[in-house]
Design an enzyme around this catalytic site. Structure first.
Site, PDB file in Angstrom:
ATOM      1  N   GLU A   1      71.823  45.728  27.643  1.00 30.68           N
ATOM      2  CA  GLU A   1      73.300  46.539  28.372  1.00 30.68           C
ATOM      3  C   GLU A   1      72.661  47.608  29.476  1.00 30.68           C
ATOM      4  O   GLU A   1      72.009  48.552  28.895  1.00 30.68           O
ATOM      5  CB  GLU A   1      73.940  47.027  27.406  1.00 30.68           C
ATOM      6  CG  GLU A   1      75.363  47.355  27.810  1.00 30.68           C
ATOM      7  CD  GLU A   1      75.374  48.790  28.062  1.00 30.68           C
ATOM      8  OE1 GLU A   1      75.788  49.253  28.922  1.00 30.68           O
ATOM      9  OE2 GLU A   1      75.593  49.572  26.951  1.00 30.68           O
TER      10      GLU A   1
ATOM     11  N   CYS B   1      78.271  54.455  29.819  1.00 26.82           N
ATOM     12  CA  CYS B   1      78.201  53.087  30.648  1.00 26.82           C
ATOM     13  C   CYS B   1      79.602  52.593  30.992  1.00 26.82           C
ATOM     14  O   CYS B   1      79.627  52.139  32.132  1.00 26.82           O
ATOM     15  CB  CYS B   1      77.329  52.241  29.844  1.00 26.82           C
ATOM     16  SG  CYS B   1      75.952  52.762  29.161  1.00 26.82           S
TER      17      CYS B   1
END
Length: 543
Positions: free
Chosen positions: A293, A327
């Site tokens: 990720e 994020c």
């Protein structure tokens, strides 16, 4: 020996404590914060269950109080990575052969330890080491890591139940094996829960793990490692090492028993990992699993029907909680011309009301960014925006690193939808706004979809159901986690499995079965009860 089938029902999400004035959790956490600040700790690596000290000490400082020293960690080198791999491989057979209920019990006990006596310590080390306010720490280093541990036990148990059908005269079964070799977990600074989940999700499946956290997260990582040991994790199953990226890559990606990498970090680093693994593919015993990720340039697009108060609040929280160092943080916003002025006014008012300072003052909404490198990078973007005719600072823009790495929450307005801060990942408390013609919603959707290479999170804010449906369809590939009438942050384990595609990663959805499948290797076993004794089939007989 398996003596029964054991039930691990779907758990409830861990309740979030509110730390209100006068609450027992607030008083307890305040006490622990003072305790943690009173002493400097000496943090070893953990290799094969042993504390390893190299003498090469690196100081740990709170980002919001750089003059204070929390302690020192012992930096490792190439030989320590090799020792960690050896320790992992030594532990592999016994760990893989341990009964599922015993493995599960270790992680469930760790979750209970965090939920009870270690809750203030997980939160306290995260607050001081990563400059998170009390609420951001609570939802991360307490609730989310507890949820990861408990839900992953449930999800893995459900996977183990998945078995093939059997025809008469035979029995078929599926064996869910761990990978053949070791798994490397590389974890970021911004979420203690990610730091805990990446090594434990692989280990829960029977794998052995080398865990390299970001240096700026070691203060809370070592606390979690100590909890795992207290919960009964066998020596060598997870080995915690503090080395630089090139060193860990050089040793692990050249080892024949490298079986996979579980990564959260920058897109550039992940791309380099993938390239290196590909170049070394002939060295490995098996094809490695590559799970990552990575970056994001997360968006909020408002429709002309949107409530300005809802939009302003979604931007204020989505862009500036934990200083935008998520994020998933809202980094670019597209406002329709009919409500843009109202939204900007309300947003500026909200940002101006945000207090900034240390984590020990619970009235502070904003704390410091993680380190000087991040501070300098963000300040450069802000300073350039102040001088650029295509940009205007609506609020914030001041930066100060005398006492800590403080950057005011900053809103930039641009007339160019391709302005640099609309396109590049900044990873800090900076939001850029672009106003589009309220009657050109579909063109705005095309702009959202094409501006960034990332596809992690995004949201649509609207009271028009047709507009919501249109945005959901047109932005299908623009975000792995998509929100309707909400900020693009705050995914909860079991509720919104997290991950994105495009340049944002492999979308293997932490917090779901999808991620756990990557750390398993299935073996189909067929047992025939009455095997044939002659090769001839019936069709071979003459009429």
């Amino acid at each position: 020996m398996n003596l029964g089938y054991f039930s691990y029902p779907l758990p409830a999400n861990e309740p979030v404590l509110n730390y209100a004035p006068g609450s027992p959790e607030r008083a307890n956490l305040k006490k622990v914060l003072a305790e943690l600040k009173k002493k400097q700790i000496d943090v070893p690596m953990y290799i094969g269950g042993k504390a390893v000290r190299t003498g090469k000490k690196v100081a740990m400082h709170p980002p919001h109080e750089i003059g204070h020293t929390l302690g020192h960690f012992h930096a490792g080198e190439e030989k320590h990575v090799k020792q960690a791999i050896d320790a992992a491989l030594k532990a592999k057979e016994s760990w893989a052969n341990m009964s599922w209920e015993s493995r599960a019990g270790i992680f469930l006990k760790a979750a209970d330890l965090i939920a009870t006596k270690y809750r203030p310590y997980m939160n306290g080390t995260t607050m001081l080491g990563q400059s998170k306010n009390v609420y951001q720490a609570e939802i991360d280093s307490a609730c989310e890591i507890i949820d990861f541990l408990r839900f992953n036990v449930h999800f893995l148990n459900e996977i183990y139940k998945q078995q093939p059908i059997s025809a008469p005269g035979m029995h078929n079964r599926m064996e869910w094996r761990p990978l053949e070799g070791f798994v490397l977990a590389v974890t970021p600074f911004n979420f203690t829960a990610i730091g805990g989940n990446l090594p434990t999700s692989a280990a829960m499946c029977g794998n052995v793990v080398i865990w390299k956290p970001a240096n700026t997260q070691i203060y809370s990582a070592q606390m979690f490692m100590r909890i795992l040991q207290e919960a009964g994790l066998p020596d060598g199953v997870i080995n915690l090492v503090y080395v630089d990226g090139p060193t860990i890559g050089k040793v692990c990606f050249n080892h024949p028993d490298f079986a996979g990498v579980h990564f959260t970090g920058s897109t550039g680093v992940f791309n380099q990992m993938w390239t290196t693994i590909g170049a070394n593919i002939a060295k490995y015993r098996t094809y490695p699993r590559i799970v990552g990720e990575t970056g994001g340039k997360d968006f909020v697009i408002a429709h002309k029907s949107a409530d300005p108060d809802v939009v302003a609040t979604a931007l204020a929280r989505g862009a500036f909680e934990f200083q935008g160092q998520k994020c998933s943080a809202a980094s670019r916003a597209y406002l329709p011309s009919n409500i843009a002025e109202q939204v900007k006014k309300k947003l500026v008012e909200q940002v101006k009301s945000m207090k900034m300072g240390t984590v020990e003052d619970f009235t502070n909404f904003i704390n410091a960014v993680i380190d000087e490198k991040s501070f300098d990078k963000l300040k450069k973007y802000i300073d350039n925006a102040k001088k650029d005719r295509k940009a205007k600072i609506l609020v914030g823009g001041n930066c100060d690193k005398k006492a800590g790495y403080f950057i005011e929450p900053t809103v930039i307005e641009t007339t160019d939808p391709r302005y640099v801060t609309m396109c590049e990942e900044l990873f800090g408390p900076v939001l850029t706004i672009y106003t589009y013609d309220a009657n050109q919603f579909e063109k705005a959707l095309d702009l959202v979809d094409s501006t960034s290479p990332y596809a992690l999170t995004g949201s649509i804010i609207s009271t028009d159901r047709e507009a919501i449906e249109l945005a959901t369809a047109r932005l299908r590939n623009a975000a792995g986690n998509f929100y309707i009438n909400d900020k693009p942050t705050g995914a909860v384990v079991g509720q919104q499995p997290f991950g994105g595609a495009r340049a944002s990663g492999t979308n293997d959805k932490a917090g779901s079965m999808l991620n756990l499948y990557r750390w398993l290797s299935a073996r189909t076993i067929k047992e025939t009860f009455n095997p044939p004794t002659d090769y001839r089939y019936t069709f071979l007989q003459e009429a």
